[in-house]
Design an enzyme around this catalytic site. Structure first.
Site, PDB file in Angstrom:
ATOM      1  CE  LYS A  22      -3.180  24.313  -7.006  1.00  0.00           C
ATOM      2  NZ  LYS A  22      -3.965  22.607  -7.337  1.00  0.00           N
ATOM      3  CG  ASN A  23      -6.938  22.878  -4.946  1.00  0.00           C
ATOM      4  OD1 ASN A  23      -6.344  23.256  -5.408  1.00  0.00           O
ATOM      5  ND2 ASN A  23      -5.761  21.778  -3.973  1.00  0.00           N
ATOM      6  NE  ARG A  93      -8.244  14.969 -10.405  1.00  0.00           N
ATOM      7  CZ  ARG A  93      -9.045  13.976 -10.725  1.00  0.00           C
ATOM      8  NH1 ARG A  93      -9.036  13.471 -11.740  1.00  0.00           N
ATOM      9  NH2 ARG A  93     -10.677  13.792 -10.083  1.00  0.00           N
ATOM     10  CB  CYS A 117      -0.331  16.325 -10.272  1.00  0.00           C
ATOM     11  SG  CYS A 117       0.349  17.900  -9.860  1.00  0.00           S
ATOM     12  NE  ARG A 122      -5.836  13.785  -8.990  1.00  0.00           N
ATOM     13  CZ  ARG A 122      -5.614  14.980  -9.489  1.00  0.00           C
ATOM     14  NH1 ARG A 122      -3.736  15.743  -9.558  1.00  0.00           N
ATOM     15  NH2 ARG A 122      -5.794  16.030  -8.595  1.00  0.00           N
ATOM     16  N   PRO A 123      -9.679   8.381 -10.872  1.00  0.00           N
ATOM     17  CG  PRO A 123     -10.396   6.915 -10.217  1.00  0.00           C
ATOM     18  CD  PRO A 123      -9.341   8.051  -9.905  1.00  0.00           C
ATOM     19  CB  ILE A 124     -14.134  11.232 -13.334  1.00  0.00           C
ATOM     20  CG1 ILE A 124     -14.588  11.076 -14.199  1.00  0.00           C
ATOM     21  CG2 ILE A 124     -12.673  13.067 -12.755  1.00  0.00           C
ATOM     22  CD1 ILE A 124     -14.546  12.645 -15.258  1.00  0.00           C
ATOM     23  CG  ASP A 125     -15.335   6.046  -9.924  1.00  0.00           C
ATOM     24  OD1 ASP A 125     -13.941   6.439  -9.971  1.00  0.00           O
ATOM     25  OD2 ASP A 125     -15.840   5.969  -8.730  1.00  0.00           O
ATOM     26  CD  GLN A 126     -17.925   7.466  -5.465  1.00  0.00           C
ATOM     27  OE1 GLN A 126     -18.474   7.869  -5.703  1.00  0.00           O
ATOM     28  NE2 GLN A 126     -17.490   6.461  -6.736  1.00  0.00           N
ATOM     29  CG  ASP A 305      -3.009  18.595  -2.437  1.00  0.00           C
ATOM     30  OD1 ASP A 305      -3.876  19.285  -2.429  1.00  0.00           O
ATOM     31  OD2 ASP A 305      -2.585  17.621  -2.659  1.00  0.00           O
ATOM     32  CB  ILE A 327      -4.830  11.044  -0.801  1.00  0.00           C
ATOM     33  CG1 ILE A 327      -5.256  11.426   0.784  1.00  0.00           C
ATOM     34  CG2 ILE A 327      -6.127  11.406  -1.566  1.00  0.00           C
ATOM     35  CD1 ILE A 327      -6.743  11.247   1.514  1.00  0.00           C
ATOM     36  NE  ARG A 397      -1.156  21.909 -12.979  1.00  0.00           N
ATOM     37  CZ  ARG A 397      -1.567  21.199 -12.423  1.00  0.00           C
ATOM     38  NH1 ARG A 397      -0.428  19.773 -13.291  1.00  0.00           N
ATOM     39  NH2 ARG A 397      -3.007  20.672 -12.111  1.00  0.00           N
TER      40      ARG A 397
HETATM   41  C1  EPZ Z   1      -8.358  17.999  -4.946  1.00  0.00           C
HETATM   42  O1  EPZ Z   1      -8.126  16.618  -6.316  1.00  0.00           O
HETATM   43  C2  EPZ Z   1      -7.440  19.105  -5.169  1.00  0.00           C
HETATM   44  N1  EPZ Z   1      -6.659  19.042  -6.557  1.00  0.00           N
HETATM   45  C3  EPZ Z   1      -6.215  18.254  -5.129  1.00  0.00           C
HETATM   46  O2  EPZ Z   1      -4.463  18.648  -4.686  1.00  0.00           O
HETATM   47  C4  EPZ Z   1      -5.694  17.805  -3.888  1.00  0.00           C
HETATM   48  O3  EPZ Z   1      -4.804  16.143  -3.543  1.00  0.00           O
HETATM   49  C5  EPZ Z   1      -6.485  16.118  -3.791  1.00  0.00           C
HETATM   50  O4  EPZ Z   1      -7.743  17.412  -3.987  1.00  0.00           O
HETATM   51  C6  EPZ Z   1      -7.505  15.313  -2.078  1.00  0.00           C
HETATM   52  O5  EPZ Z   1      -7.327  16.906  -1.061  1.00  0.00           O
HETATM   53  C7  EPZ Z   1      -8.227  20.315  -6.710  1.00  0.00           C
HETATM   54  O6  EPZ Z   1      -8.603  20.704  -5.572  1.00  0.00           O
HETATM   55  C8  EPZ Z   1      -7.802  20.870  -8.089  1.00  0.00           C
HETATM   56  P1  EPZ Z   1     -10.011  14.152  -4.485  1.00  0.00           P
HETATM   57  P2  EPZ Z   1      -9.146  15.766  -6.333  1.00  0.00           P
HETATM   58  O7  EPZ Z   1     -11.651  13.722  -5.773  1.00  0.00           O
HETATM   59  O8  EPZ Z   1     -10.835  16.595  -6.327  1.00  0.00           O
HETATM   60  C9  EPZ Z   1     -10.449   9.524  -5.402  1.00  0.00           C
HETATM   61  C10 EPZ Z   1      -2.646  20.162  -5.650  1.00  0.00           C
HETATM   62  O9  EPZ Z   1      -1.678  19.554  -5.448  1.00  0.00           O
HETATM   63  N2  EPZ Z   1     -10.905   9.433  -6.696  1.00  0.00           N
HETATM   64  O10 EPZ Z   1     -10.336  14.126  -3.076  1.00  0.00           O
HETATM   65  O11 EPZ Z   1      -9.095  15.142  -7.801  1.00  0.00           O
HETATM   66  C11 EPZ Z   1      -8.898   9.471  -6.328  1.00  0.00           C
HETATM   67  O12 EPZ Z   1      -8.319   8.629  -7.025  1.00  0.00           O
HETATM   68  C12 EPZ Z   1      -3.959  18.952  -6.128  1.00  0.00           C
HETATM   69  O13 EPZ Z   1      -3.163  20.825  -5.102  1.00  0.00           O
HETATM   70  C13 EPZ Z   1     -12.234   8.830  -6.946  1.00  0.00           C
HETATM   71  O14 EPZ Z   1     -11.474   7.616  -7.241  1.00  0.00           O
HETATM   72  O15 EPZ Z   1      -9.161  15.007  -5.355  1.00  0.00           O
HETATM   73  C14 EPZ Z   1      -8.442   9.589  -4.650  1.00  0.00           C
HETATM   74  O16 EPZ Z   1      -7.936   8.417  -4.229  1.00  0.00           O
HETATM   75  C15 EPZ Z   1      -3.352  17.697  -6.389  1.00  0.00           C
HETATM   76  N3  EPZ Z   1     -13.494   8.903  -7.653  1.00  0.00           N
HETATM   77  C16 EPZ Z   1      -8.500  10.386  -3.530  1.00  0.00           C
HETATM   78  O17 EPZ Z   1     -10.353   9.813  -4.069  1.00  0.00           O
HETATM   79  C17 EPZ Z   1     -13.338  10.551  -7.903  1.00  0.00           C
HETATM   80  O18 EPZ Z   1     -15.083  10.048  -8.870  1.00  0.00           O
HETATM   81  C18 EPZ Z   1      -9.500  11.805  -3.310  1.00  0.00           C
HETATM   82  O19 EPZ Z   1      -9.310  11.831  -4.080  1.00  0.00           O
HETATM   83  C19 EPZ Z   1     -13.451  10.996  -7.236  1.00  0.00           C
HETATM   84  C20 EPZ Z   1     -11.480  10.319  -6.387  1.00  0.00           C
END
Ligand code: EPZ
Length: 430
Positions: A22-23, A93, A117, A122-126, A305, A327, A397
């Site tokens: 999925k991801n 997301r 979820c 889950r910010p998107i600042d990065q 996950d 995480i 989902r």
């Molecule tokens: C992806 O989410 C997956 N979703 C998630 O799977 C998975 O849990 C996650 O990666 C970690 O492996 C999809 O791919 C659609 P991250 P993503 O950015 O990209 C912080 C599932 O069950 N962060 O790697 O949103 C964030 O808050 C889902 O399939 C920032 O601070 O995860 C988290 O603490 C659930 N700023 C950490 O980084 C940002 O700009 C990792 O998040 C982005 C993230």
């Protein structure tokens, strides 16, 4: 509202075919619009999230032809809308991947702020940090993230946290920027590598995916491609943990065993037997599981996950286990539901202290999010008596035909949408 009704106590035995990741699919489908030629994608999972992504892509004016349940043809040469704000895209997301794709190709994009979820802020600042470094101006107004640039120019970007989404999104925007981009502290998940391979199959120039430094040389255009998505590491892991928790014997087929190494290692610590072949992993659990400790980490560490699923299994193991979620800040919400089934777990901040119990007992529980929902299904499959899992929309989902696949492994599970159906199930399985 549809629910799963389950009668537990049956060890799961047999083989299960694992679907596409999925991801990886969500990112690949979004990136397919970066070419003006036809892109053929295969081994796509048929799930609510991927279907929502396809609807969003279609809403831009791209041509989307579902050639099969697991295959689609996309041609984005006629895109006329660079702002996506429809209701279904708010639910997922990964809507933010459309931002990277449209910005990378058209240098302008607007996408509704992502849903997803409720496992943390889950910010998107990065993501925004990366787009800005490439020369885009990014503003959030009325719930829409707007990103635009006269041109995108390669940059050296250091991610403050290891982020799958930001790594993928910045790769997308940089793939058509002028010059070179380096992403430091990049995520290394299998789906990040699969995504980079997909972009390269369309003519991108990306090196280092799977390491923490990814180098991208921007190109002018992408050509068409035919691409098959990798198997889903988390769907496979979920069935592996179901085998462990139900003391069963399951072979997950059409997998890449290397992607499952951290999960297999933990199952061995818990007393399971693991047999690996080229594209399958067999999990046999004949006696009570042993306790162990787990800390979720970015790949190749134990996946976040898979945290709810192993917590459920350790809830039945002998002794005390500790699971630390490093995480996400709010990924133990399901423990309250699991307690209703007899679990003895104390959550302190990002750590769950688990005292193994002899058994779970059936109850009515609600899925708080995708992976926790799947974990509650596993708990119900082990439990004495009947369970009902509500809010299964979260589960669907990210799992295709979960009830069907579990029934084929011997589980007594049905998807129902009325109390009458629940009574009929109970009579049939009395
Ligand atoms: C992806 O989410 C997956 N979703 C998630 O799977 C998975 O849990 C996650 O990666 C970690 O492996 C999809 O791919 C659609 P991250 P993503 O950015 O990209 C912080 C599932 O069950 N962060 O790697 O949103 C964030 O808050 C889902 O399939 C920032 O601070 O995860 C988290 O603490 C659930 N700023 C950490 O980084 C940002 O700009 C990792 O998040 C982005 C993230």
């Amino acid at each position: 509202m549809e629910k799963y009704v389950i009668k537990g106590g049956v060890p799961l035995v047999g083989e299960v075919e694992i679907g596409g990741a999925k991801n990886a699919a969500l990112a690949i489908l979004a990136a397919a619009i970066m070419s003006d030629e036809t892109v053929y994608i295969d081994n796509m999972p048929d799930e609510a999230d991927t279907n929502a992504m396809l609807q969003a892509i279609s809403s831009t004016g791209a041509f989307v032809d579902r050639t099969g349940r697991h295959s689609v043809k996309i041609n984005a040469s006629q895109i006329h809308d660079y702002t996506i704000e429809n209701d279904y895209i708010k639910k997922i997301r990964a809507s933010y991947y459309l931002l990277g794709a449209l910005l990378g190709k058209y240098k302008k994009a607007g996408v509704v702020l992502p849903g997803g979820c409720n496992i943390g802020l889950r910010p998107i600042d990065q993501h925004i940090k990366g787009f800005t470094a490439l020369g885009a101006s990014v503003n959030i107004e009325h719930g829409i993230i707007d990103a635009r640039a006269d041109k995108l120019v390669g940059s050296h970007i250091y991610l403050d946290v290891v982020s799958v989404g930001a790594t993928i999104n910045i790769m997308m925007a940089a793939a058509m920027a002028e010059g070179k981009t380096i992403i430091e502290n990049a995520a290394k998940e299998p789906h990040v590598v699969d995504f980079a391979n997909f972009l390269n199959s369309m003519g991108a120039n990306i090196k280092g995916a799977g390491t923490d430094v990814i180098r991208i040389k921007g190109v002018e255009k992408f050509h068409g491609t035919e691409y098959t998505i990798i198997p889903d590491q988390i769907e496979a892991g979920t069935f592996m943990l179901a085998a462990a928790a139900t003391k069963g014997d399951i072979t997950v087929k059409n997998v890449i065993p290397k992607h499952l190494e951290s999960i297999s290692a933990k199952l061995i610590e818990m007393g399971c037997q693991i047999q690996e072949s080229d594209d399958a992993v067999r999990v046999v659990a004949t006696r009570r599981l042993q306790n162990t400790h787990v800390k979720t980490l970015p790949y190749p560490g134990y996946p976040t996950d898979m945290q709810p699923q192993i917590t459920v299994a350790l809830g039945l193991a002998s002794g005390i286990s500790i699971v630390t979620e490093s995480i996400f800040e709010n990924r133990f919400k399901y423990v309250d539901e699991l307690t209703r089934m007899g679990a003895s777990i104390k959550v302190e901040g990002s750590t769950a202290i688990i005292e193994g119990v002899d058994k779970y007992t059936g109850a009515v529980v609600s899925a708080p999010d995708l992976r926790a929902g799947a974990a509650l299904v596993i708990a119900a499959l082990t439990a004495e008596g009947y369970s009902t899992i509500e809010d299964i929309k979260y589960i669907e989902r990210g799992y295709e035909d979960l009830d069907v696949k579990l029934r084929e492994l011997g589980a007594h599970i049905e998807k129902v949408d009325s109390d009458r159906d629940i009574q009929k199930f109970k009579l049939k399985n009395a």
